[in-house]
Write an enzyme that holds these catalytic residues in place. Structure first.
Site, PDB file in Angstrom:
ATOM      1  N   ASN A 166      33.682  48.033  57.528  1.00 46.02           N
ATOM      2  CA  ASN A 166      33.009  49.334  57.599  1.00 46.02           C
ATOM      3  C   ASN A 166      32.148  49.473  58.853  1.00 46.02           C
ATOM      4  OD1 ASN A 166      32.912  48.146  54.613  1.00 46.02           O
ATOM      5  ND2 ASN A 166      33.558  50.292  54.570  1.00 46.02           N
ATOM      6  N   HIS A 223      35.395  46.936  45.913  1.00 52.32           N
ATOM      7  CA  HIS A 223      34.019  47.313  45.537  1.00 52.32           C
ATOM      8  C   HIS A 223      34.182  48.141  44.274  1.00 52.32           C
ATOM      9  CE1 HIS A 223      30.069  49.230  45.694  1.00 52.32           C
ATOM     10  NE2 HIS A 223      30.617  50.412  45.842  1.00 52.32           N
ATOM     11  N   HIS A 281      30.625  41.666  44.491  1.00 51.60           N
ATOM     12  CA  HIS A 281      29.277  41.888  43.924  1.00 51.60           C
ATOM     13  C   HIS A 281      29.263  42.532  42.538  1.00 51.60           C
ATOM     14  CE1 HIS A 281      29.114  45.449  47.042  1.00 51.60           C
ATOM     15  NE2 HIS A 281      29.873  45.791  46.037  1.00 51.60           N
ATOM     16  N   ASP A 327      26.150  39.630  50.775  1.00 54.50           N
ATOM     17  CA  ASP A 327      26.232  41.096  50.776  1.00 54.50           C
ATOM     18  C   ASP A 327      25.292  41.677  51.833  1.00 54.50           C
ATOM     19  OD1 ASP A 327      27.438  43.360  49.926  1.00 54.50           O
ATOM     20  OD2 ASP A 327      26.366  43.534  48.027  1.00 54.50           O
ATOM     21  N   PHE A 368      21.736  52.559  51.289  1.00 54.29           N
ATOM     22  CA  PHE A 368      21.917  51.407  50.405  1.00 54.29           C
ATOM     23  C   PHE A 368      21.935  50.133  51.244  1.00 54.29           C
ATOM     24  CE2 PHE A 368      23.936  54.789  47.874  1.00 54.29           C
ATOM     25  CZ  PHE A 368      23.420  54.527  46.613  1.00 54.29           C
ATOM     26  N   GLY A 369      21.559  49.001  50.650  1.00 55.88           N
ATOM     27  CA  GLY A 369      21.801  47.729  51.313  1.00 55.88           C
ATOM     28  C   GLY A 369      20.563  46.899  51.578  1.00 55.88           C
TER      29      GLY A 369
END
Lengths: 434, 320
Positions: A103, A188, A241, A314, A332-333
């Site tokens: 990504n 995912h 995840h 992750d 996010f993240g």
């Protein structure tokens, strides 16, 4: 590469190899980029001339970590993390190999993109860098990529990374076609139509905070669907995840039925819960969202009983501009390269897992899932190693981290155990400077 | 009302970001003070000098006429200088972040900042960065504390007390910050709270906030003392939560027939603006015996004066 003849003896080391069950004090000898020999009695009568000696003073020596889920911003968002900054962070975290998600901008869906990553990694020359290629063009979820050509160019597996392969038809094709090249599809698992617009786990906390919830079922449904598709198409499937107890149950049952399925989780799913969102802490905004305590415990159990094969960082760097925002707007993240190891060891210190089993989740198991000959202490194996202090207590201090982004929800967390020296292909690429 | 800050209770909070976390005693303090301001507002001369020389900014990232006007009036009646900033005119639209906005506001030496924002938690984010008191005038689906307070004041003035009352909050609970503030407040004051809505408009696990969930007006309104209608927030809805407003009105719109199962003295409230014929029938809305909708507007100003008074006390004492 070090000179093919360079020989280093790591003496007085607690040798740990999860693949063989080795846990003995002794010496390990590297020759060039390979492990030449090791054992409790090696060089007991003294190290011969011409061999460099490193005395580890009883500290642990294990295979270097293989982190199978890392997102960085290069190419496209170099302000977040580059291959160089992420490599420096990785080796400081005891990681000797990492697999990068596709990504980026542009998406890694062309041979040229893989070549770019390989070239940058060669220039940086710290950690071994592997790359996933997108499973669908542009990770748009429709047409499958040139999996054969991408495999030849080094794609380690296929995934749409942070995006779900949402169309059942596309997933079926991807699983089926990837079989040709014996490649893994990594999903995912999150049904987008249930998760879209969501910001945190559905439930009381989200309701109190007035945040749009993402139900656990978004993950569970997608795992159920994909297991059916796997049964239909064959192939190999890996869920990234996972975060709920039902996900663990489903995968446990599927493994019993003989399906070729594996999965990983990330430290935040066994070390944090939705209560860590607190008063809108955007550093705790992750996808999938942090769940409740029962799910957290189920993830620990899944690791302990081996249903969950691997722990991946992750790593998903986001700069201040993406996080110092109202929760709904924040990205996010979390970053994870430099906390993967201590948080994995936390499972050991809390008695949830024996040391070798926990190490297996970050070394040989992810290596095997990706088909990489890494993560072992064995004669002739690559000399990718980490020396570490199992017990030393310290506090996570993000300011000392090498990652360009600082979005860690673990700031100030007391942890135990830290890497001291990271060795890739026989070469020390990082040492702890106290 | 005098401008003297001496011998006054100091409110133990710097900001008013939500009702959650306030004690019954603190809520009562605000309501009691607001009662006094109701009287002040009914005098021919409504202005005091309590906040003379103080500066209040109304920062509205979301359109609002009534709440902004109410806060503006409250500030002016206390003698403060009140400036309105809306997202249309400010640099927010030009890409300035909330943090930048906070820094800009700090340089203006404000005494109080009133903020409305479309995102839950955005007001808290600002409050963490500015050095004046912040009043949440509504953040996303989270809270709208002064609305909760004015609703409580309206009920208390009409029915005499809050404890033991059955209050039915009806309609779009999912998207409603008013509902959340009212639930926290009414629970703190010992009322029994029900939420009444189709399941698609009920947030997950809201029963854990201490409410009964009803999906039918017939059971939800039975023996209720207060019926609070919420506006159907079509602008906040992503996707379809109800098939049509026609169907919604049929099952959940308040009319005399649905109201007939409530207690005979039951009162009807609505935070406004109303969608007549969607969540409330005009006859009920305009019934002066049952509807408290105009009382709510009047009391809103008094409650906001009380909150501005309380939150600026410590600052005023320090300067006195």
């Amino acid at each position: 590469m070090p000179n093919a003849n360079t020989r280093v003896a790591y003496r007085n080391a607690r040798l740990l190899d999860p693949a063989s069950g080795l846990d003995q004090t002794g010496t390990l000898l590297t020759e060039g980029a390979k492990i030449a020999d090791f054992g409790p009695s090696l060089f007991n009568d003294g190290v011969p001339e011409g061999i460099e000696v490193v005395d580890l003073g009883g500290q642990c020596l294990a295979p270097g970590l293989v982190d199978m889920r890392v997102l960085i911003g290069e190419p496209g968002e170099e302000e977040k993390d580059t291959i160089k900054s992420a490599s420096r962070a990785a080796v400081a975290g005891g990681i000797t190999a990492m697999a990068l998600l596709p990504n980026t901008d542009p998406v890694t869906d062309e041979v040229a993109s893989l070549e770019f990553i390989a070239r940058r990694a060669r220039e940086v020359r710290l950690v071994k860098v592997f790359a996933y290629a997108a499973a669908t063009r542009g990770t748009e979820g429709n047409e499958i990529t040139e999996m054969g050509l991408l495999s030849r160019a080094g794609a380690v597996a296929f995934t749409d990374g942070t995006k779900t392969i949402a169309s059942a038809k596309a997933m079926r094709r991807a699983l089926s076609y990837a079989k040709t090249f014996d490649k893994l599809i990594v999903q995912h698992p999150e049904e987008p139509s249930l998760a879209s617009g969501g910001m945190m786990n559905s439930g009381e906390r989200a309701t109190r905070l007035g945040l749009v919830g993402i139900p656990r079922e978004a993950e569970i449904i997608m795992i159920e669907r994909d297991l059916r598709l796997l049964e239909l198409s064959g192939g190999r499937l890996h869920f990234a995840h996972i975060s709920t107890g039902e996900s663990v149950d489903l995968i446990r049952n599927a493994k019993r039925r003989g399906l070729k399925v594996t999965c990983d989780t990330a430290p935040h799913y066994f070390a944090l819960t939705e209560t860590d969102v607190g008063d809108y802490r955007t550093f705790a905004k992750v996808s999938p969202p942090l769940r409740g305590e029962m799910d957290r415990r189920a993830i620990v159990e899944g690791l302990a009983d081996g249903t969950i094969d691997a722990i991946a960082s992750d790593h998903n760097p986001q700069d201040q501009d993406q996080k110092r925002l109202p929760f709904a707007q924040a990205a996010f993240g979390v970053i994870g390269l430099e906390t993967l190891f201590p948080l994995t060891l936390e499972l050991v210190h809390k008695g949830a897992m024996p040391l070798l089993e926990a190490l297996a989740c970050v070394t040989v198991k992810p290596a095997e899932i990706l088909g990489l000959p890494l993560g072992r202490i064995a004669g002739g194996a690559p000399a990718d190693l980490v020396a570490f202090d199992l017990d030393v207590p310290w506090k996570v201090d993000v300011d000392t981290f090498k990652s360009k982004s600082k979005n860690s929800p673990f700031e100030d967390r007391p942890v135990q155990g830290r890497p001291l020296r990271t060795i890739v292909d026989g070469r020390t690429v990082w040492q702890f400077e106290g | 009302m005098t401008g003297s800050p001496h011998n006054l209770t100091i409110f133990p909070h710097r900001h008013l970001l939500g009702i959650e976390g306030l004690t019954a005693g603190e809520i009562t303090t605000i309501l009691d003070l607001a009662d006094g301001y109701v009287e002040q507002n009914r005098q021919p001369s409504k202005k005091s000098l309590l906040l003379d020389g103080r500066t209040i900014v109304n920062l509205f990232f979301e359109n609002s006429t009534r709440t902004r006007t109410s806060f503006e009036l409250a500030g002016k009646r206390l003698g403060a200088d009140v400036i309105n900033m809306s997202s249309d005119g400010s640099s927010v639209k030009k890409g300035e972040t909330l943090i930048d906005t906070a820094m800009t506001l700090n340089a203006m030496h404000l005494d109080a900042l009133v903020v409305r924002h479309a995102d839950s938690g955005a007001v808290k984010l600002l409050a963490d960065k500015v050095n004046c008191s912040v009043i949440n005038a509504g953040d996303g689906h989270h809270e709208h504390p002064t609305q909760g307070l004015l609703d409580a004041l309206a009920i208390r003035r009409r029915l005499g007390h809050l404890e033991g009352l059955i209050v039915a909050i009806c309609g779009d609970i999912l998207h409603s910050r008013v509902a959340r503030s009212n639930i926290h407040l009414l629970n703190a004051m010992g009322a029994r709270v029900r939420v009444v809505a189709p399941p698609t408009l009920i947030p997950s696990q809201i029963d854990r906030l201490g409410v009964e969930i009803h999906h039918s007006m017939a059971t939800g309104l039975r023996d209720a003392d207060v019926v609070m209608m919420l506006r159907l927030q079509t602008e906040r809805m992503s996707g379809q939560y109800i098939p049509s407003t026609r169907e919604y009105f049929y099952f959940y719109g308040l009319d005399y027939e649905k109201l007939s199962v409530a207690k005979p003295h039951a009162v009807v409230m609505h935070p406004g603006p109303m969608n007549r014929g969607v969540e409330i029938d005009s006859e009920v809305a305009d019934d002066l015996k049952r509807s408290m909708i105009l009382d709510q507007v009047e009391l809103g100003v008094a409650v906001r004066m009380a909150v501005l008074d309380l939150l600026t006390r410590e600052r005023r004492c320090a300067n006195a």
